[in-house]
Write an enzyme that holds these catalytic residues in place. Sequence first.
Site, PDB file in Angstrom:
ATOM      1  N   HIS A   1       1.113  -0.929  -0.225  1.00  8.85           N
ATOM      2  CA  HIS A   1       0.137  -0.068  -0.096  1.00  8.85           C
ATOM      3  C   HIS A   1       0.847   1.801  -0.071  1.00  8.85           C
ATOM      4  CE1 HIS A   1      -3.147  -2.731   1.415  1.00  8.85           C
ATOM      5  NE2 HIS A   1      -4.060  -2.226   0.859  1.00  8.85           N
TER       6      HIS A   1
ATOM      7  N   ARG B   1      -1.532 -15.081  23.930  1.00 13.55           N
ATOM      8  CA  ARG B   1      -1.525 -15.771  25.211  1.00 13.55           C
ATOM      9  C   ARG B   1      -1.518 -15.486  26.811  1.00 13.55           C
ATOM     10  NH1 ARG B   1      -4.796 -16.304  29.520  1.00 13.55           N
ATOM     11  NH2 ARG B   1      -5.365 -18.486  30.034  1.00 13.55           N
TER      12      ARG B   1
ATOM     13  N   CYS C   1      -3.432 -22.843  22.432  1.00 12.22           N
ATOM     14  CA  CYS C   1      -3.736 -23.060  23.306  1.00 12.22           C
ATOM     15  C   CYS C   1      -4.429 -24.369  23.546  1.00 12.22           C
ATOM     16  CB  CYS C   1      -4.059 -21.848  22.948  1.00 12.22           C
ATOM     17  SG  CYS C   1      -5.222 -21.283  25.554  1.00 12.22           S
TER      18      CYS C   1
ATOM     19  N   TYR D   1      -5.726 -26.421  33.124  1.00 16.52           N
ATOM     20  CA  TYR D   1      -4.359 -27.182  30.979  1.00 16.52           C
ATOM     21  C   TYR D   1      -5.157 -28.670  32.297  1.00 16.52           C
ATOM     22  CZ  TYR D   1      -3.867 -22.430  30.202  1.00 16.52           C
ATOM     23  OH  TYR D   1      -3.486 -21.428  30.173  1.00 16.52           O
TER      24      TYR D   1
END
Length: 592
Positions: free
Chosen positions: A176, A251, A298, A436
Amino acid sequence: MLMKCPVFLLLDRSAAPSAAQKTDAMLLLRRCHGLTRFGRPSILRRHLGPAVLSHAARLSSTHDNKSDWHFSGFSWRHGLAGLLAGAGAVVAFGLQQHKAEQPAAAAQTTESISTLPVFSQEEVSKHRSLSDGVWVTYRGGVYDITEFVAMHPGGEKILLAAGGALEPFWALYAVHNQEHVLEILSEYKVGELCGEDLKKQEPTESSDPYSSDPERHPVLRINSQKPFNAEPPPEILTDSFITPSAVFFKRNHLPVPQVDPASYQLQVEGLPGGGVTFSLEDLKTRFPKHDVTATVQCAGNRRSEMDRVKQVKGLSWGISAISNAKWSGAKLRDVLLAAGYGPDVAQWARHVHFEGLDKDVTGAAYGASIPLNKAVSEEGDVLLAYEMNGEKIPPDHGFPVRVVVPGVVGARSVKWVGKIVVSAEESTSHWQQNDYKGFSPGTDWDTVDYKSAPAIQELPVQSAITSPADGALIDSSDGSVTVKGYAWSGGGREVVRVDVSLDGGQTWQVAQLRSSDEGQVPKAPPTPGRAWAWKLWELTAPLPPQVQELEIICKAVDSSYNVQPETFPPIWNLRGVLNNAWHRVTVKITEG
């Protein structure tokens, strides 16, 4: 084609238009067309002049039998239609006046240019769609690019900047930065951005632990601001095999630490002889530099889909909490060997802990651990990375050094790593012991026992559709549809096939896989067990006859013949992790 334009047909009745007249008429018609949709009388007033505007007002008043204009309403559109259809002389006069004013316009001062309307960023932000108009800002100017969207070479990706600044996107797409692009943009200018919004934001108070967080690309879809967690739009996620760091999903669990690379120290503990410390320069000069292209995902990727089955706890990630990068740095194995690791340690050690330099208000750091055999294996490819995509790692991704554990959930690839500990026990970190982990669909918050489940390490096989988007309209004119997406599996298992269905799973077709960007030489197949990077895939297939809607599905198969489960209910879990059911999008078919 241009001569079929109503303006040119009217001009034809008196004399053949010149090339300059054609250009002027084209610009005028484009602005008039924009007015019929969004009501911008100020632009028409500038380009036609008061005399033409007054005459057009009389025409509109006669046509609508009303004395007012209704700039954004039905009567205004019909008034303008009357102007174009029955007032050739007026249009011709306007074109000539526009042409005559061009030299004067070129000599306008900054003071006269400032007479354009002034808009606040809040006003600009209201124009983010084709229905409301698509406005952007650039270098203090405000531009209504609604009419340009259909002509944009990059398609509707231009809408990602709607309501905001163009600069971050043009920085990402350097094509651009050319004079003719600025000339095109200038034709859509409608005003100026107010001075207050041009000023830099006031610095956040120093008491805010997130005050020094880095700037992020505005294209990211934010799931939380503090700590910052965001993902790129799916339509750009698979634009390239290597994800640019600016749009690589973010994250963070805690504020981004400010680390001075000159004073950075990595402590290695738990080995014979006591602790050893390495500087950043040590990592760069004392150990061979290795490159590993690896995907990071993740644990909560695609959580929003599982949440539709039954509410889960966690950030509402879409399908883009996954990205792929080229990581460079020292192998963890080499550093541990230099720090004193040997066969005697292997007799008792089972885990390697990582502790980040990011801390909460109590001083507790983010931490995690991986099995020792992954950490010290020649084929484990665990890195202490100081480069990402050939450049120093950005602050959001762990500057100056982060751990990269290929094939393992992203939570174990600790960023801003400051301490490594070889241990007989797993890390006691909250994120290792009380997060987790996956549980049965029947486990709820009243019955969950985190000690009963192992910490997630390798992730299951995964795939998703990045294009078309759910709810998209597919033009049936060419009789086919192109579907794109990504696929990946944990543990170094290579994705060997992606199946795609256009009819809700009744029939299946095999997508084409690629491990590099289009036009590049395909990469050699990875060593078995070391397929750390994702595969991008694509399928172009005929549209089923006489259908108005398609349910498109994808599912991946890895080298161990693991395949994604069909639905979410059997894999539902209260934390919304390990979301790898078939990915589905529904699209509408329209006639071209």
